[in-house]
Design an enzyme around this catalytic site. Structure first.
Site, PDB file in Angstrom:
ATOM      1  N   ASP A  73      36.945  42.637  47.143  1.00 46.14           N
ATOM      2  CA  ASP A  73      37.453  43.120  48.015  1.00 46.14           C
ATOM      3  C   ASP A  73      37.976  44.497  47.726  1.00 46.14           C
ATOM      4  O   ASP A  73      37.810  44.975  46.458  1.00 46.14           O
ATOM      5  CB  ASP A  73      39.294  42.109  48.486  1.00 46.14           C
ATOM      6  CG  ASP A  73      39.244  41.925  46.849  1.00 46.14           C
ATOM      7  OD1 ASP A  73      38.964  42.146  45.424  1.00 46.14           O
ATOM      8  OD2 ASP A  73      40.922  42.365  45.940  1.00 46.14           O
ATOM      9  N   GLU A 138      40.656  40.204  44.380  1.00 44.51           N
ATOM     10  CA  GLU A 138      41.553  40.509  42.979  1.00 44.51           C
ATOM     11  C   GLU A 138      42.264  41.823  42.509  1.00 44.51           C
ATOM     12  O   GLU A 138      42.786  42.026  42.671  1.00 44.51           O
ATOM     13  CB  GLU A 138      40.044  41.200  42.336  1.00 44.51           C
ATOM     14  CG  GLU A 138      39.795  41.419  41.150  1.00 44.51           C
ATOM     15  CD  GLU A 138      40.337  42.855  40.387  1.00 44.51           C
ATOM     16  OE1 GLU A 138      39.970  43.191  39.357  1.00 44.51           O
ATOM     17  OE2 GLU A 138      40.334  44.097  41.575  1.00 44.51           O
TER      18      GLU A 138
HETATM   19 ZN   LIG Z   1      38.397  46.010  40.798  1.00 49.75          ZN
END
Ligand SMILES: [Zn+2]
Length: 387
Positions: A73, A138
């Site tokens: 992501d 994340e």
């Molecule tokens: Zn990162």
């Protein structure tokens, strides 16, 4: 190294493909599919997507387990006017790959796919199971994906290499962080008679100034640096603009150095507001992944560091020395990574080595040198071989 150089264009074009697919946190579905395809083309032994949407490529079926992690992501583009090119162009020119996520951190993902291909090509036959993880969410909640992998997928490596950008260095720690909020309860009264009420804005303001002072006396760690705290939001409420405010809330960004914990950080704030009608709490994260799975955790991301002489770091030193003929620069990240749970919560040793500059993360005109991709691919394969 020779194979990594041969695969220079292959790695760059894999990264370009990943960059062209927009993949903000919770929206990684398409890029995950692309990564599965790339791992299959690289002849991984098995590629799966778990319940949270993490892509898990496997090579080998040995007793010892190590993992490479790269989140797929990215953050949003931000103000598009700050970019001098299309953030999703994925252009390869002048020795760089351009676009959002090139450095943070699809570059690391592309390099680890090439590393897998190299291991297969060289007939990697050590007693290892190696997982290459393209992790999700994340940027929204660092470490959550690995909480899922360890607790729900039941994969527990003996060590993990994070492929977040390290600008050529070998990293062994980072400060932790947490998100704290304080709510203040006041009593409203008519604005013409403030003495009848209790103003929550004044209560919160005293706390804000105390937080500013607190920041100056937070502890220092020789390697990780100083703990820090800052105010990132102030919200207040009142029955009318002609009334004493009866509500205020402040949001604190707290960075934790070695020895600081959730408990110690909450206690500090509680003691700052002990004379006010105030409540201190740590926020929770709970969102639905692109698979629809709802999974969460407390927004406490513990500090971690590993000593230079531990096996996980020393393998990295040996691999680097063997490839580049000199010892690596050993350092730490300023930002936070998935190792907050891997190492901070579960105590699994982690080290970092990744293409691109940390300063490029979340910045406009993001790019990563192709040379870094080549070096990282060689390093990951070498790490697996020398672990
Ligand atoms: Zn990162």
């Amino acid at each position: 190294m020779e194979l990594a150089l041969n695969y220079r264009d292959y790695t760059a074009s894999n990264l370009s493909e990943l960059v062209k697919i927009k993949s903000s946190s919770l929206g990684e579905k398409e890029v995950a599919k692309k990564l599965v395809e790339q791992m299959k083309t690289a002849r991984f032994d098995e590629v799966t997507i778990d319940g949270l949407g993490n892509v898990i490529g496997r090579i080998g079926r040995g007793r010892r387990i190590i993992a490479f992690d790269g989140h797929i992501d990215t953050v949003e583009v931000g103000n598009a006017a700050n970019w001098s090119f299309d953030p999703f162009c994925g252009d390869i020119r002048d020795g760089y790959v351009y676009g959002r996520g090139a450095a943070d951190q699809k570059g690391g993902v592309a390099s680890m796919v090439t590393a897998g291909r190299i291991l297969k090509e060289l007939g990697f036959d050590r007693d290892f199971t190696i997982y290459f993880v393209g992790s999700v969410m994340e940027e929204d909640c660092d470490g959550l994906c690995w909480k899922y992998i360890i607790e729900e997928d039941g994969i527990r490596p003996e060590r993990v290499v994070s492929t977040e950008p390290t600008d050529g260095g070998l990293y062994r720690g980072q400060r932790g962080r947490m998100e704290i909020e304080v709510e203040f309860k006041g009593v409203s009264s008519h604005g013409s008679a403030p003495e009848r009420g209790k103003n929550a804005i004044y209560m919160a303001s005293r706390a804000c100034l105390a937080v500013e002072q607190l920041n100056k006396r937070l502890p220092l760690d020789d390697f990780l640096g100083k703990g820090s705290v800052t105010l990132s939001q102030f919200v207040s409420g009142s029955p009318s603009l002609c009334a004493v405010a009866d509500y205020a809330r402040i949001h604190l960004d707290r960075r934790l150095t070695w020895g600081e914990t959730k408990e110690s950080a909450v206690k500090e704030i509680e003691s700052l507001v002990k004379d006010e009608d105030a409540k201190v709490f740590v926020l929770n994260y709970e969102e639905a992944a692109y698979t629809g799975k709802r999974y969460g955790m407390e927004k406490y991301y513990p500090t971690w560091k590993w000593p230079e002489d531990c096996a996980a770091v020393q393998t990295g030193v040996r691999a680097y020395q063997a490839l580049f003929g000199k010892p690596p620069r050993i350092g730490k990240w300023t930002f936070s990574t998935n190792a907050v749970t891997i190492s901070g919560v579960y105590g699994i040793p982690a080290v970092g080595f990744g293409p691109g500059q940390e300063a490029m993360a979340h910045a406009p005109d993001e790019k990563t040198p192709v040379e870094d991709l080549v070096n990282a691919a060689a390093f990951y394969a070498m790490y697996a071989w020398t672990a």
